[in-house]
Write an enzyme that holds these catalytic residues in place. Structure first.
Site, PDB file in Angstrom:
ATOM      1  N   CYS A 101       0.858  -1.186   0.000  1.00 52.06           N
ATOM      2  CA  CYS A 101       0.000   0.000   0.000  1.00 52.06           C
ATOM      3  C   CYS A 101       0.894   1.235   0.000  1.00 52.06           C
ATOM      4  O   CYS A 101       1.911   1.260   0.713  1.00 52.06           O
ATOM      5  CB  CYS A 101      -0.886  -0.027   1.243  1.00 52.06           C
ATOM      6  SG  CYS A 101      -1.994   1.380   1.364  1.00 52.06           S
TER       7      CYS A 101
ATOM      8  N   HIS B 244      -9.208  -3.871  -1.570  1.00 53.69           N
ATOM      9  CA  HIS B 244      -8.179  -3.094  -0.875  1.00 53.69           C
ATOM     10  C   HIS B 244      -8.506  -1.599  -0.939  1.00 53.69           C
ATOM     11  O   HIS B 244      -8.490  -0.906   0.087  1.00 53.69           O
ATOM     12  CB  HIS B 244      -6.806  -3.380  -1.502  1.00 53.69           C
ATOM     13  CG  HIS B 244      -5.686  -2.550  -0.951  1.00 53.69           C
ATOM     14  ND1 HIS B 244      -4.642  -3.089  -0.239  1.00 53.69           N
ATOM     15  CD2 HIS B 244      -5.444  -1.206  -1.008  1.00 53.69           C
ATOM     16  CE1 HIS B 244      -3.825  -2.115   0.139  1.00 53.69           C
ATOM     17  NE2 HIS B 244      -4.286  -0.959  -0.313  1.00 53.69           N
ATOM     18  N   GLU B 245      -8.815  -1.103  -2.144  1.00 54.67           N
ATOM     19  CA  GLU B 245      -9.056   0.344  -2.301  1.00 54.67           C
ATOM     20  C   GLU B 245     -10.322   0.767  -1.563  1.00 54.67           C
ATOM     21  O   GLU B 245     -10.347   1.822  -0.930  1.00 54.67           O
ATOM     22  CB  GLU B 245      -9.125   0.729  -3.781  1.00 54.67           C
ATOM     23  CG  GLU B 245      -7.835   0.517  -4.569  1.00 54.67           C
ATOM     24  CD  GLU B 245      -6.593   1.092  -3.909  1.00 54.67           C
ATOM     25  OE1 GLU B 245      -6.701   2.089  -3.169  1.00 54.67           O
ATOM     26  OE2 GLU B 245      -5.516   0.513  -4.100  1.00 54.67           O
TER      27      GLU B 245
ATOM     28  N   HIS C 247     -10.069   1.489   2.128  1.00 50.87           N
ATOM     29  CA  HIS C 247      -9.563   2.810   2.514  1.00 50.87           C
ATOM     30  C   HIS C 247     -10.712   3.779   2.815  1.00 50.87           C
ATOM     31  O   HIS C 247     -10.566   4.679   3.646  1.00 50.87           O
ATOM     32  CB  HIS C 247      -8.712   3.412   1.384  1.00 50.87           C
ATOM     33  CG  HIS C 247      -7.303   2.901   1.339  1.00 50.87           C
ATOM     34  ND1 HIS C 247      -6.395   3.129   2.339  1.00 50.87           N
ATOM     35  CD2 HIS C 247      -6.637   2.195   0.389  1.00 50.87           C
ATOM     36  CE1 HIS C 247      -5.222   2.582   2.008  1.00 50.87           C
ATOM     37  NE2 HIS C 247      -5.344   2.008   0.832  1.00 50.87           N
TER      38      HIS C 247
HETATM   39 NI    NI Z   1      -3.699   1.074  -0.115  1.00 48.32          NI
END
Ligand code: NI
Length: 166
Positions: A100, A142-143, A146
């Site tokens: 990341c 994953h995104e 966030h």
């Molecule tokens: Ni990330």
């Protein structure tokens, strides 16, 4: 547009929940997306989320042809995704190595759903609705994490996989 500095793990903004985009196709939105794109390209990222450059809006971008950070993975189409939702289409999860831009120099193995449907909007407000698998599904999960203030280390089960890349 410009290259922004990316917030690093430990910054409280990265643990905050982002707000939905309420207006599409505005100059502010296009500037944000341009900055995210420039920053992601500069750092060779596979994706980036708005909170990583300090903007708590539900905007992610991702995609690459060949990525030096993930050389063995298949390409993912370049996508700008607003107000995303994710629906797992199978209970199956698979471990895979992630890094990341907010956790530089480190990587670790993270369990993710292998098949998902994701929905959202492009910058003009057109609907996006895709069913994807494997690394594409991993990048989206994953995104989107966030946007809810979740960094991948929080999802690691086996900490023996977590460490410096070099
Ligand atoms: Ni990330």
């Amino acid at each position: 547009m410009s290259i922004k500095s990316v917030l690093k793990m430990g910054h409280p903004t990265l643990l905050s929940k982002s707000e939905e985009v309420s207006q599409f196709d505005t100059p502010e939105l296009h500037t944000l997306i341009g900055d995210m794109k420039d920053t992601m390209t500069y750092l060779n990222g596979a994706g980036i989320a708005a909170p990583q450059i300090g903007v708590l809006k539900r905007v992610v971008i991702f995609g690459f042809e060949n990525n030096v950070r993930y050389p063995s993975e298949d390409s993912v189409p370049f996508t700008i995704l607003l107000n995303p939702t994710i629906e797992p289409l199978s209970e199956d999860m698979e471990e895979g190595i992630e890094g990341c831009l907010s956790v530089p120099g480190l990587s670790g193995s993270v369990p993710r759903y292998t098949k998902i449907r994701y929905r959202g909007f492009d910058p003009e407000g057109e609907a996006i609705d895709r069913t994807v698998t494997d690394f594409h599904a991993r990048v989206v999960q994953h995104e989107c994490d966030h946007l809810d203030g979740i960094l991948y280390p929080a999802r690691i089960r086996d900490f023996s996989t977590f460490g410096f890349i070099e």
